[in-house]
Design a protein around this motif. Sequence first.
Motif, PDB file in Angstrom:
ATOM      1  N   GLU A   1      -3.476   6.363  -1.579  1.00 38.77           N
ATOM      2  CA  GLU A   1      -4.336   6.376  -2.769  1.00 38.77           C
ATOM      3  C   GLU A   1      -5.229   5.138  -2.811  1.00 38.77           C
ATOM      4  OE1 GLU A   1      -2.434   7.441  -6.550  1.00 38.77           O
ATOM      5  OE2 GLU A   1      -0.687   7.941  -5.345  1.00 38.77           O
ATOM      6  N   PRO A   2      -6.404   5.284  -3.385  1.00 38.60           N
ATOM      7  CA  PRO A   2      -7.305   4.125  -3.461  1.00 38.60           C
ATOM      8  C   PRO A   2      -6.809   3.107  -4.491  1.00 38.60           C
ATOM      9  CG  PRO A   2      -8.251   6.019  -4.582  1.00 38.60           C
ATOM     10  CD  PRO A   2      -6.979   6.502  -3.953  1.00 38.60           C
ATOM     11  N   PRO A   3      -7.270   1.867  -4.392  1.00 41.71           N
ATOM     12  CA  PRO A   3      -6.869   0.831  -5.348  1.00 41.71           C
ATOM     13  C   PRO A   3      -7.283   1.172  -6.777  1.00 41.71           C
ATOM     14  CG  PRO A   3      -8.058  -0.117  -3.480  1.00 41.71           C
ATOM     15  CD  PRO A   3      -8.180   1.367  -3.363  1.00 41.71           C
ATOM     16  N   ASN A   4      -6.513   0.717  -7.762  1.00 42.52           N
ATOM     17  CA  ASN A   4      -6.865   0.896  -9.174  1.00 42.52           C
ATOM     18  C   ASN A   4      -7.869  -0.189  -9.599  1.00 42.52           C
ATOM     19  OD1 ASN A   4      -5.383  -1.453  -9.547  1.00 42.52           O
ATOM     20  ND2 ASN A   4      -3.596  -0.413 -10.406  1.00 42.52           N
ATOM     21  N   GLN A   5      -8.143  -0.278 -10.899  1.00 42.58           N
ATOM     22  CA  GLN A   5      -9.176  -1.217 -11.373  1.00 42.58           C
ATOM     23  C   GLN A   5      -8.792  -2.679 -11.176  1.00 42.58           C
ATOM     24  OE1 GLN A   5      -7.181   0.703 -13.263  1.00 42.58           O
ATOM     25  NE2 GLN A   5      -7.243   0.140 -15.430  1.00 42.58           N
ATOM     26  N   HIS A   6      -7.515  -2.961 -10.888  1.00 38.01           N
ATOM     27  CA  HIS A   6      -7.083  -4.343 -10.637  1.00 38.01           C
ATOM     28  C   HIS A   6      -7.058  -4.672  -9.140  1.00 38.01           C
ATOM     29  CE1 HIS A   6      -6.009  -4.338 -14.852  1.00 38.01           C
ATOM     30  NE2 HIS A   6      -5.361  -3.218 -14.638  1.00 38.01           N
ATOM     31  N   GLY A   7      -7.369  -3.651  -8.325  1.00 42.05           N
ATOM     32  CA  GLY A   7      -7.426  -3.876  -6.880  1.00 42.05           C
ATOM     33  C   GLY A   7      -6.159  -3.476  -6.147  1.00 42.05           C
ATOM     34  N   TYR A   8      -5.147  -2.972  -6.888  1.00 40.88           N
ATOM     35  CA  TYR A   8      -3.862  -2.655  -6.268  1.00 40.88           C
ATOM     36  C   TYR A   8      -3.690  -1.157  -6.073  1.00 40.88           C
ATOM     37  CZ  TYR A   8      -2.690  -7.433  -7.677  1.00 40.88           C
ATOM     38  OH  TYR A   8      -2.682  -8.785  -7.844  1.00 40.88           O
ATOM     39  N   ARG A   9      -3.179  -0.766  -4.883  1.00 39.04           N
ATOM     40  CA  ARG A   9      -2.931   0.653  -4.614  1.00 39.04           C
ATOM     41  C   ARG A   9      -1.664   1.132  -5.320  1.00 39.04           C
ATOM     42  NH1 ARG A   9      -2.232   0.729   1.540  1.00 39.04           N
ATOM     43  NH2 ARG A   9      -1.574   2.862   1.149  1.00 39.04           N
ATOM     44  N   PRO A  10      -1.687   2.335  -5.900  1.00 35.14           N
ATOM     45  CA  PRO A  10      -0.447   2.950  -6.414  1.00 35.14           C
ATOM     46  C   PRO A  10       0.342   3.567  -5.252  1.00 35.14           C
ATOM     47  CG  PRO A  10      -2.451   3.929  -7.384  1.00 35.14           C
ATOM     48  CD  PRO A  10      -2.874   3.158  -6.183  1.00 35.14           C
TER      49      PRO A  10
ATOM     50  N   PHE B   1       9.179   9.307  -7.739  1.00 42.40           N
ATOM     51  CA  PHE B   1       8.888   7.974  -8.280  1.00 42.40           C
ATOM     52  C   PHE B   1       7.438   7.593  -8.035  1.00 42.40           C
ATOM     53  CE2 PHE B   1      13.461   7.690  -7.805  1.00 42.40           C
ATOM     54  CZ  PHE B   1      13.862   6.915  -8.888  1.00 42.40           C
ATOM     55  N   ARG B   2       6.835   6.963  -9.039  1.00 42.86           N
ATOM     56  CA  ARG B   2       5.484   6.452  -8.875  1.00 42.86           C
ATOM     57  C   ARG B   2       5.460   4.980  -9.299  1.00 42.86           C
ATOM     58  NH1 ARG B   2       0.376   8.052  -8.086  1.00 42.86           N
ATOM     59  NH2 ARG B   2      -1.253   6.910  -9.231  1.00 42.86           N
ATOM     60  N   PHE B   3       4.845   4.137  -8.463  1.00 40.79           N
ATOM     61  CA  PHE B   3       4.782   2.695  -8.708  1.00 40.79           C
ATOM     62  C   PHE B   3       3.321   2.272  -8.829  1.00 40.79           C
ATOM     63  CE2 PHE B   3       8.627   3.490  -6.321  1.00 40.79           C
ATOM     64  CZ  PHE B   3       9.577   2.625  -6.849  1.00 40.79           C
ATOM     65  N   GLU B   4       3.033   1.509  -9.878  1.00 33.12           N
ATOM     66  CA  GLU B   4       1.678   0.958 -10.030  1.00 33.12           C
ATOM     67  C   GLU B   4       1.776  -0.489 -10.449  1.00 33.12           C
ATOM     68  OE1 GLU B   4      -1.895   2.873 -11.653  1.00 33.12           O
ATOM     69  OE2 GLU B   4      -0.532   4.530 -12.162  1.00 33.12           O
ATOM     70  N   ARG B   5       0.813  -1.341 -10.029  1.00 34.57           N
ATOM     71  CA  ARG B   5       0.837  -2.715 -10.536  1.00 34.57           C
ATOM     72  C   ARG B   5      -0.491  -3.054 -11.178  1.00 34.57           C
ATOM     73  NH1 ARG B   5       0.832  -8.739  -7.902  1.00 34.57           N
ATOM     74  NH2 ARG B   5       0.157  -9.114 -10.041  1.00 34.57           N
ATOM     75  N   ASP B   6      -0.438  -3.931 -12.168  1.00 30.37           N
ATOM     76  CA  ASP B   6      -1.659  -4.479 -12.750  1.00 30.37           C
ATOM     77  C   ASP B   6      -1.573  -5.997 -12.647  1.00 30.37           C
ATOM     78  OD1 ASP B   6      -0.039  -5.291 -14.891  1.00 30.37           O
ATOM     79  OD2 ASP B   6      -0.590  -3.568 -16.133  1.00 30.37           O
ATOM     80  N   GLU B   7      -2.316  -6.733 -13.458  1.00 33.37           N
ATOM     81  CA  GLU B   7      -2.320  -8.190 -13.313  1.00 33.37           C
ATOM     82  C   GLU B   7      -0.949  -8.818 -13.550  1.00 33.37           C
ATOM     83  OE1 GLU B   7      -5.827  -8.410 -16.067  1.00 33.37           O
ATOM     84  OE2 GLU B   7      -6.198 -10.191 -14.843  1.00 33.37           O
TER      85      GLU B   7
ATOM     86  N   PHE C   1       8.125   0.568   0.850  1.00 37.74           N
ATOM     87  CA  PHE C   1       8.334  -0.742   0.214  1.00 37.74           C
ATOM     88  C   PHE C   1       7.535  -1.833   0.948  1.00 37.74           C
ATOM     89  CE2 PHE C   1      12.642  -0.366  -2.244  1.00 37.74           C
ATOM     90  CZ  PHE C   1      12.109   0.647  -3.005  1.00 37.74           C
ATOM     91  N   GLN C   2       7.512  -1.744   2.277  1.00 42.64           N
ATOM     92  CA  GLN C   2       6.763  -2.756   3.050  1.00 42.64           C
ATOM     93  C   GLN C   2       5.266  -2.659   2.732  1.00 42.64           C
ATOM     94  OE1 GLN C   2       8.118  -5.147   5.692  1.00 42.64           O
ATOM     95  NE2 GLN C   2       6.187  -5.978   4.932  1.00 42.64           N
ATOM     96  N   ALA C   3       4.768  -1.420   2.616  1.00 40.94           N
ATOM     97  CA  ALA C   3       3.343  -1.237   2.302  1.00 40.94           C
ATOM     98  C   ALA C   3       3.031  -1.772   0.903  1.00 40.94           C
ATOM     99  CB  ALA C   3       2.983   0.249   2.405  1.00 40.94           C
ATOM    100  N   MET C   4       3.981  -1.598  -0.014  1.00 44.18           N
ATOM    101  CA  MET C   4       3.810  -2.117  -1.382  1.00 44.18           C
ATOM    102  C   MET C   4       3.720  -3.645  -1.348  1.00 44.18           C
ATOM    103  SD  MET C   4       6.272  -0.814  -4.478  1.00 44.18           S
ATOM    104  CE  MET C   4       6.673   0.774  -3.855  1.00 44.18           C
ATOM    105  N   LEU C   5       4.587  -4.266  -0.558  1.00 52.28           N
ATOM    106  CA  LEU C   5       4.539  -5.734  -0.435  1.00 52.28           C
ATOM    107  C   LEU C   5       3.222  -6.185   0.186  1.00 52.28           C
ATOM    108  CD1 LEU C   5       8.138  -6.540   0.864  1.00 52.28           C
ATOM    109  CD2 LEU C   5       7.120  -7.457  -1.226  1.00 52.28           C
ATOM    110  N   ASP C   6       2.814  -5.489   1.251  1.00 50.78           N
ATOM    111  CA  ASP C   6       1.557  -5.859   1.926  1.00 50.78           C
ATOM    112  C   ASP C   6       0.405  -5.831   0.936  1.00 50.78           C
ATOM    113  OD1 ASP C   6       2.840  -6.116   4.351  1.00 50.78           O
ATOM    114  OD2 ASP C   6       2.304  -4.107   5.061  1.00 50.78           O
ATOM    115  N   ASP C   7       0.395  -4.808   0.074  1.00 46.21           N
ATOM    116  CA  ASP C   7      -0.735  -4.621  -0.836  1.00 46.21           C
ATOM    117  C   ASP C   7      -0.628  -5.463  -2.108  1.00 46.21           C
ATOM    118  OD1 ASP C   7      -3.187  -2.784  -1.095  1.00 46.21           O
ATOM    119  OD2 ASP C   7      -2.260  -2.664  -3.080  1.00 46.21           O
TER     120      ASP C   7
END
Length: 326
Positions: A10-19, A25-31, A113-119
Amino acid sequence: MTEASVVSSEPPNQHGYRPFTLGGFRFERDEHFVHVQWPTGRHVAAAEPFLKALMRDVAWNFFYGTVNFDSVIGTLNHYGDVDLFAGRFNEEYRKAELDHSENFPHDEIKATFQAMLDDWVNEDFDPFAAPMETGSAYGEKSGSNAPAVTRTRVTAKRMVGLPNDEPLRSDESGYPVNRAFADVDQTEPKVEVNEGYENDVSAFNFFAYLSRSDVTWNPSVVSVCRESLLCPTTEEFILPIIHGNDRVEWFVQLSDEIIWEVEDRETGKPRAKVVMKAGDCAAMPADIRHQGYSPKRSMLLVWENNSADLPGQIARGEAPTVPVTF
Ligand code: PHB
Ligand code: FE
């Protein structure tokens, strides 16, 4: 399965982070936060503790037993496949039937999980570092920190001190003595070995070795004798996971002090508060979860029994959950 085929694109969200999506399970990060959703609920966690827990789960291959990121989210290692859960070890989530657990092949959950850490880990942040030795985890996406998020625990090739052990024992190794251990004597013991035994007999200054650790809450493996693993580590601030043991483990407090909060593994109900001072030794039972607090950087020796038979023997009641009954 290749890593690319299992990781969300998936492309990055408005904060620059990929979901990221893993099963239900779905994981998203913001600031500031990581938001986790599953079919029966949702959870929000501060980004810094979440990333520090995620880092250890990946670097330790899901560790022994349970890795609780907090009181809701975590993983349960079945050694080959892994459960990702929400509320599984939280009595109230269980009662309200908000808990959820899904099983994934080890490689699939690890790659995600590794991809989440990388991003999600920014350039200035090192999830293994003590709070005063890293930049911030918060804010909009800015760069990445591959050397930090691909780090694995140091494992001696042989008993440390023997030839070709690949130790970290000098300034040339790139590991200077940590600021908290400036007073640790760096003198190495002098060993006179009979001819022919140079490859087999040695000694080394264990405190000096540990004083060069650049990470916190990351047991290394300095000796392996069949299933007996001696895993020393340096600790500062809070253990980023709440570890649910699936076997007894021993702690020897080598310096300073750690305060352990010990809870029931299933429900999280408090069981003990253990204050360990230099020289203290404790066995942590196989049916608890625990989290340590180290006010000053300290040295801890964790002694693990690596036997693959133990979790099953304990679950079937064939082995006790404590090493000794008084
Ligand atoms: C543990 O949960 O037993 C544990 C994990 C990491 C450490 C120390 C202890 O650094
Ligand atoms: Fe533990």
